[in-house]
Design a protein around this motif. Structure first.
Motif, PDB file in Angstrom:
ATOM      1  N   THR A 156      39.393  33.052  44.298  1.00 60.03           N
ATOM      2  CA  THR A 156      38.406  34.195  45.000  1.00 60.03           C
ATOM      3  C   THR A 156      39.074  35.513  44.965  1.00 60.03           C
ATOM      4  N   PHE A 157      40.351  35.791  45.290  1.00 63.72           N
ATOM      5  CA  PHE A 157      41.056  37.160  45.156  1.00 63.72           C
ATOM      6  C   PHE A 157      41.121  37.620  43.830  1.00 63.72           C
ATOM      7  N   LEU A 158      41.777  36.737  42.778  1.00 68.62           N
ATOM      8  CA  LEU A 158      41.706  37.051  41.567  1.00 68.62           C
ATOM      9  C   LEU A 158      40.373  37.490  40.819  1.00 68.62           C
ATOM     10  N   ILE A 159      39.272  36.682  40.938  1.00 68.14           N
ATOM     11  CA  ILE A 159      37.702  36.823  40.324  1.00 68.14           C
ATOM     12  C   ILE A 159      37.447  38.255  40.855  1.00 68.14           C
ATOM     13  N   MET A 160      37.523  38.414  42.265  1.00 69.30           N
ATOM     14  CA  MET A 160      37.198  39.781  42.763  1.00 69.30           C
ATOM     15  C   MET A 160      38.031  40.785  42.026  1.00 69.30           C
ATOM     16  N   GLY A 161      39.246  40.611  41.804  1.00 69.48           N
ATOM     17  CA  GLY A 161      39.940  41.789  41.222  1.00 69.48           C
ATOM     18  C   GLY A 161      39.780  41.890  39.741  1.00 69.48           C
ATOM     19  N   VAL A 162      39.087  41.007  39.099  1.00 65.66           N
ATOM     20  CA  VAL A 162      38.846  41.059  37.570  1.00 65.66           C
ATOM     21  C   VAL A 162      37.430  42.010  37.639  1.00 65.66           C
ATOM     22  N   ILE A 163      36.464  41.383  38.696  1.00 65.12           N
ATOM     23  CA  ILE A 163      35.203  42.457  38.623  1.00 65.12           C
ATOM     24  C   ILE A 163      35.608  43.652  38.905  1.00 65.12           C
ATOM     25  N   GLY A 164      36.347  43.918  39.822  1.00 63.44           N
ATOM     26  CA  GLY A 164      36.641  45.335  40.252  1.00 63.44           C
ATOM     27  C   GLY A 164      37.303  46.114  38.964  1.00 63.44           C
ATOM     28  N   LEU A 165      38.077  45.534  38.247  1.00 61.65           N
ATOM     29  CA  LEU A 165      38.771  46.026  36.864  1.00 61.65           C
ATOM     30  C   LEU A 165      37.524  46.346  35.930  1.00 61.65           C
ATOM     31  N   ILE A 191      46.905  40.975  37.874  1.00 61.73           N
ATOM     32  CA  ILE A 191      45.978  40.173  38.090  1.00 61.73           C
ATOM     33  C   ILE A 191      45.811  39.073  36.970  1.00 61.73           C
ATOM     34  N   PHE A 192      46.039  39.515  35.774  1.00 58.22           N
ATOM     35  CA  PHE A 192      45.912  38.662  34.731  1.00 58.22           C
ATOM     36  C   PHE A 192      47.482  37.627  34.707  1.00 58.22           C
TER      37      PHE A 192
END
Length: 248
Positions: A156-165, A191-192
């Motif tokens: 969840t944290f990483l997907i939210m980070g991708v959306i933010g990017l 993130i990646f």
């Protein structure tokens, strides 16, 4: 008799475990193989298009003007993002062969979208960054595959980070802020890097859950896994290139 039954049961469990391990290795080899071919398609498409976009004097050809200096560039820029969503929606309706061709088509489109890096950065710095990315990716993916730590909580944290990017990158297209771009690059690498380990473990766990399922279903699952790792590698490469790349 009890000892014989115990022995037979142990042998049976051992055989099933060995079969699962062998199947997992074949499955992961297929995932990495598809990903590697996809990366090759992207690299060839990006280099070939960039070479055709510039003439011997260094000026843009008609193709180059259309791709890099016309409104078409916005279509090319966002087309891969739209294709990712379309790929996920269409996967269940496609055959394994059709899904494979679609994946390679997406890789070619991504090559078109990224072809401008050969006009912006030196070829040496691109190759150097690619090798660094490959080493980092291999280490992160190996750790994700072998670690006993449960990485599912990272999702969840990483997907939210991708959306933010994605949102921040779109905003910075118009702001053109170097400071914001630097922050995006740092976060993108982190993130990646995390997603590489997370996705590898998730792909492994997916096979363990689906072992024994229909071969077509496993084949499509492998293609989706290859797409996930392909995107992790490519994004890690692009964010590292912003640090390591020497401009023309």
């Amino acid at each position: 008799m009890a000892d014989y039954n115990t022995y037979r049961t142990t042998q049976s469990v051992g055989a099933r475990t060995a079969a699962v391990d062998e199947g997992l290795r074949a499955y992961m080899n297929k995932v990495y193989g598809l990903m590697a071919v996809g990366m090759g398609v992207t690299a060839v498409a990006a280099y070939g298009i960039s070479a055709a976009a510039v003439d011997a004097s260094g000026q843009l050809t008609q193709l180059g003007v259309a791709i890099y200096a016309s409104p078409l560039k916005w279509v090319i820029m966002f087309a891969p993002l739209l294709m990712v969503f379309a790929f996920g929606a269409a996967l269940n309706r496609l055959s394994v062969q059709g899904a494979t061709f679609l994946f390679y088509g997406f890789a070619a489109m991504m090559g078109l979208s990224l072809s401008s890096i050969f006009l912006v950065y030196t070829s040496y710095s691109i190759v150097q960054t690619f090798l660094v990315t490959a080493i980092a990716f291999a280490g992160l993916s190996l750790w994700g595959y072998t670690t006993k730590k449960d990485l599912s909580g990272w999702g969840t944290f990483l997907i939210m980070g991708v959306i933010g990017l994605i949102v921040a990158s779109i905003v910075n297209i118009f702001l053109q802020s170097p400071g914001m771009q630097f922050a995006i690059s740092i976060l993108g690498v982190l993130i990646f890097a995390g997603l590489t380990a997370y996705d590898t473990q998730n792909i492994k766990n997916t096979y363990l859950q689906l072992a024994g399922s229909d071969r077509d279903f496993l084949g499509k699952s492998a293609i989706m896994g290859a797409l996930q790792l392909y995107l992790d590698f490519l994004n890690l490469f692009m964010f590292l290139l912003q640090f390591m790349g020497n401009r023309e």
